[in-house]
Scaffold this motif. Structure first.
Motif, PDB file in Angstrom:
ATOM      1  N   SER A 206       0.841  -1.196   0.000  1.00  0.00           N
ATOM      2  CA  SER A 206       0.000   0.000   0.000  1.00  0.00           C
ATOM      3  C   SER A 206       0.876   1.246   0.000  1.00  0.00           C
ATOM      4  O   SER A 206       2.068   1.197   0.338  1.00  0.00           O
ATOM      5  CB  SER A 206      -0.915   0.027   1.234  1.00  0.00           C
ATOM      6  OG  SER A 206      -0.151   0.199   2.417  1.00  0.00           O
ATOM      7  N   THR A 207       0.271   2.370  -0.350  1.00  0.00           N
ATOM      8  CA  THR A 207       0.976   3.653  -0.314  1.00  0.00           C
ATOM      9  C   THR A 207       1.417   3.982   1.101  1.00  0.00           C
ATOM     10  O   THR A 207       2.506   4.527   1.323  1.00  0.00           O
ATOM     11  CB  THR A 207       0.072   4.769  -0.854  1.00  0.00           C
ATOM     12  OG1 THR A 207      -0.467   4.382  -2.123  1.00  0.00           O
ATOM     13  CG2 THR A 207       0.834   6.067  -1.015  1.00  0.00           C
ATOM     14  N   ASP A 208       0.552   3.649   2.072  1.00  0.00           N
ATOM     15  CA  ASP A 208       0.870   3.965   3.464  1.00  0.00           C
ATOM     16  C   ASP A 208       2.129   3.246   3.931  1.00  0.00           C
ATOM     17  O   ASP A 208       2.928   3.810   4.686  1.00  0.00           O
ATOM     18  CB  ASP A 208      -0.306   3.578   4.372  1.00  0.00           C
ATOM     19  CG  ASP A 208      -1.521   4.456   4.143  1.00  0.00           C
ATOM     20  OD1 ASP A 208      -1.327   5.634   3.809  1.00  0.00           O
ATOM     21  OD2 ASP A 208      -2.654   3.964   4.271  1.00  0.00           O
ATOM     22  N   GLU A 209       2.324   2.009   3.491  1.00  0.00           N
ATOM     23  CA  GLU A 209       3.522   1.298   3.919  1.00  0.00           C
ATOM     24  C   GLU A 209       4.769   1.887   3.272  1.00  0.00           C
ATOM     25  O   GLU A 209       5.831   1.937   3.893  1.00  0.00           O
ATOM     26  CB  GLU A 209       3.420  -0.194   3.604  1.00  0.00           C
ATOM     27  CG  GLU A 209       4.594  -0.974   4.184  1.00  0.00           C
ATOM     28  CD  GLU A 209       4.403  -2.471   4.156  1.00  0.00           C
ATOM     29  OE1 GLU A 209       5.318  -3.178   4.626  1.00  0.00           O
ATOM     30  OE2 GLU A 209       3.362  -2.935   3.676  1.00  0.00           O
ATOM     31  N   ILE A 210       4.651   2.347   2.027  1.00  0.00           N
ATOM     32  CA  ILE A 210       5.784   3.046   1.399  1.00  0.00           C
ATOM     33  C   ILE A 210       6.172   4.250   2.248  1.00  0.00           C
ATOM     34  O   ILE A 210       7.357   4.474   2.535  1.00  0.00           O
ATOM     35  CB  ILE A 210       5.424   3.489  -0.029  1.00  0.00           C
ATOM     36  CG1 ILE A 210       5.216   2.284  -0.935  1.00  0.00           C
ATOM     37  CG2 ILE A 210       6.528   4.383  -0.611  1.00  0.00           C
ATOM     38  CD1 ILE A 210       4.756   2.633  -2.337  1.00  0.00           C
TER      39      ILE A 210
END
Length: 773
Positions: free
Chosen positions: A396-400
């Motif tokens: 996900s974008t959040d983990e990036i």
């Protein structure tokens, strides 16, 4: 899955495969008919332009026949010269085909675990000076059948643009013969030594940038994962990171190379080839796979292009063939590791790969910004193979963001696989702009970005380029790039399972016999008789029947009577050549369509029969509320933990301008501000700051109210609170940031930040605070 459901699924697969095969064959037929019609029109136009009177016809025919005979002699002489160049290159030890001079820095054949790699430093050409205090570049070329040099094949190349920008440039080369027993993990360890050596040679420079081409791209990523603290930004160009992925364009065969492993039964053929080579795998087989992708070019187009323009085309043809005809070798251990872990296993992104020291190579450990460069015209590494690994690794974008990672995607519209590396236009535009952003890209906030390059005319006539970064959502990119939701990747799980079975069967029943029969003499004979080598050495001065060419060609050049390509008979010849090319393209399209149909018919049913239930269970477990994800929960739980650094990063996240492109000029201004106000910033490395910034952005995204309210807790020390307020006000007063108006949302957020911090400064806020934080 019960038998009735399996039968229904099998019927559905057969229907889908048949429909898709019919569509692809019809598309191929339509394209073929259109090309033949165009060819016929061109031929008719050329025929109508032929002379009418017998005398004029005789003169025209004589001129064309003379030109044809002369071009034929020069064409065959060029092929003879190609063969001689091949033999000369082999006798010289197949040195890199670099356009630039170089000097040896470290030869890995002398290491404790020797490998056939070496690090060389590129010597700047006359008129170009480099600054040893600037970021050095380390370029890793692919070891995929050919020799090294493609990254510096021309003056306008990856090497050339980095030198022109004043950077020291190092090149990772390799020798034709592998060292006994070397493995890919030994190579990674040697490349770690190369990076350490470069850092020691440039102690005051920023961390070196890694540029990995094709196979060199995943080599660079493995290196960065093995030693994340030592490398700077990473550029991977045309690198197939997600081997199961492919293009999805209706009416076109999608990356036919990815089906080869399944249709050939998996990895056992690579092991067989290595065993027949007495433990050494011949890279010419990989090159032949590339050539089989486009038989029209392999067997006709490139030769007709040479024949039709032999006076001007010969130097370019010979230059390229010098690299294309250099075939390098691998150990059995290397090719088996590649095929089993990457081509078929697709294991690089899963975190299941071990380094030479025994630690796990987890791509999530990479701390440096990553630039992914791919092309829509690449049928060897389509954009899906270059980009999908990001979704597999991060999810996900959040983990990036939470991991502080910056990933930038750059997509070319039409360049082919080799064009990414050898095209002068690509080097002057894309690679030059990549070099130009390196000094600023580390200032980007964590996230996923698209790098957009627009061309504008200049007064002096040279092209000028504007670069900007547009933040993207990983979920949006994956959906847009993979129109079928990656469902077409599921059968590759069945390929992996069957491949392991076939590999074990080969090792048990056939490998002992093959290894017993193989020896160095037979292995050498097989290599010398490989079709790609035979077509070179057989048409060289080794062939006594070609002795007349060396004397005839200079005489022909002296008597040359060229007929222009606009002449009627030359146009008729070109039309006939186009018809041959169209026929070969049609044969390729039908072949690839049938190959794709066979693959999905067999492995689609195998997956549905044996593996579908497991996949459905995994997907059900993966579907969850983002707030329940471990990294999100951990970030929210830490909302009141930290100090000045966390508070500064949180304010930057609260005030971020979302959804707007970020021009390179703004990014450069941000880097300037970070340097000028460094005394007000926490003492953190760039990767530590990005990690902190990303974690705070996750907190702000999922708990904005708590994030704002907790600022006084983070700034419990009055000195820290005063320091943050001073930093904020100084930035607001800076003329460089007083050029863009704040949005209403930013004004409101800034007022709330001031409120919780207990300051009511009347100084007019400016939005570039966000861009400078």
């Amino acid at each position: 899955m019960d038998p009735a459901t399996q039968l229904a699924c099998s019927t559905d697969i057969a229907r889908r495969v048949a429909t898709r095969l019919q569509q692809r064959v019809q598309a191929a037929q339509t394209t073929y008919a259109e090309r033949l019609q165009s060819t016929a029109t061109a031929g008719q136009s050329a025929a109508q332009a032929l002379p009418i009177t017998p005398w004029d016809w005789w003169i025209e025919s004589l001129r064309y026949t003379t030109d044809l005979a002369q071009r034929t002699a020069l064409f065959w002489d060029t092929l003879r010269e190609r063969g001689n160049n091949y033999l000369e290159h082999e006798r010289a030890g197949a040195p890199p085909v670099l356009h630039f001079e170089y000097e040896m820095v470290l030869d890995a054949r002398g290491l404790d675990r020797p490998v056939n790699y070496a690090l060389v430093r590129i010597v700047p050409p006359a008129g170009i000076s480099v600054d040893d205090n600037r970021r050095p570049y380390i370029i890793i070329d692919p070891r995929a059948g050919h020799g090294p040099g493609i990254g510096g094949f021309k003056a306008d190349s990856e090497v050339g643009v980095a030198l022109q920008a004043g950077h020291p440039v190092y090149f990772v080369m390799f020798y034709p013969q592998p060292e006994p027993g070397q493995t890919l993990l030994d190579v990674t360890e040697a490349e770690r030594r190369f990076v350490h050596k470069v850092r020691a040679l440039h102690p005051t420079a920023p961390k070196p940038a890694l540029v990995g081409n094709c196979q060199g791209g995943w080599a660079a990523m493995m290196l960065a994962a093995a030693d994340p603290s030592e490398v700077g930004p990473i550029v991977i160009a045309g690198a197939p990171m997600s081997y199961w992925s492919g293009a999805s364009l209706d009416g076109q065969v999608e990356n036919p190379m990815r089906y080869a492993g399944g249709n050939l039964g998996g990895t056992w053929l690579a092991s067989l080839a290595a065993d027949m080579g007495d433990g050494v795998f011949d890279g010419a087989w990989l090159v032949q796979n590339f050539e089989n992708l486009n038989p029209a070019n392999t067997f006709w187009d490139k030769y007709y292009q040479l024949f039709a323009n032999v006076d001007a085309e010969a130097p370019r043809f010979l230059e390229f063939e010098r690299w294309w005809g250099g075939f390098f070798l691998m150990n059995r251990e290397e090719i088996e590791w590649i095929t089993r872990n990457l081509f078929v296993g697709n294991d690089l992104w899963t975190g299941g790969t071990k380094s030479g020291t025994g630690t796990t190579l987890d791509l999530r450990n990479v701390r440096s910004p990553i630039i992914l460069f791919a092309s829509m015209g690449d049928n060897i590494t389509p954009p899906q193979q270059a980009f999908n690994w990001v979704a597999d690794v991060y999810g996900s974008t959040d983990e990036i963001k939470s991991r502080g990672q910056v990933i930038v995607g750059l997509l070319h519209e039409s360049a082919g696989h080799l064009g990414i590396f050898v095209s002068g236009g690509v080097a002057r535009k894309e690679h030059a702009q990549i070099v130009s952003v390196m000094k600023s890209i580390e200032a980007l906030p964590p996230g996923l970005y698209a790098m957009e390059i627009t061309e504008r005319p200049a007064v002096d006539g040279d092209a000028r380029y504007d670069v900007r970064f547009v933040e993207r959502s990983l979920e949006e990119v994956v959906t847009k790039t993979n129109r079928r939701g990656r469902i077409d990747e599921q059968p590759f799980e069945a390929v992996e399972t069957l491949s392991e079975f076939n590999q074990r069967a080969y090792e048990l029943f056939a490998q002992p016999l093959v290894q017993a029969a193989a020896n160095e003499f037979s292995a050498r004979l097989l290599r010398d008789l490989h079709p790609l080598r035979v077509q070179r050495w057989a048409w060289s001065d080794l062939n006594p029947w070609l002795g007349w060419l060396s004397a005839a060609a200079p005489w022909v050049r002296g008597q040359r009577q060229a007929v222009p390509s606009s002449a009627p008979l030359r146009r008729l010849e070109a039309a006939m050549a186009d018809a041959v090319s169209a026929t070969l393209d049609f044969q390729r399209d039908v072949r690839d369509a049938v190959s794709e149909a066979l693959f999905f018919q067999f492995y689609g049913n195998l997956f549905a029969l044996c593996l579908a239930d497991r996949r459905e269970a995994e997907q059900a477990r993966a579907a969850a509320d983002p707030r329940s994800l471990k990294f999100v929960a951990e970030a929210i739980a830490a909302v009141e933990r930290g100090g000045y650094a966390e508070a500064l990063a949180r304010v930057a996240a609260l005030l971020a301008r979302r959804g707007e492109p970020l021009p390179l000029a703004d990014l450069e201004r941000r880097a300037e501000l970070l340097q000028e106000y460094r005394h007000l910033l926490p003492e953190l490395s760039s990767d530590q700051w990005r990690r902190l910034r990303g974690e705070q952005e996750v907190i702000v995204r999922y708990a904005p109210g708590r994030a704002l309210a907790a600022l006084p807790v983070l700034l419990a020390d009055p000195a820290d609170r005063e320091r943050l307020i001073v930093a904020l006000e100084k930035l607001l007063a800076d003329r460089r940031v007083q050029k863009v108006a704040l949005t209403a949302a930013q004004q409101d957020t800034l007022a709330r930040v001031r409120g919780v911090l207990g300051t009511t400064s009347s100084r007019r806020p400016q939005p570039a605070v966000v861009r400078s934080a």
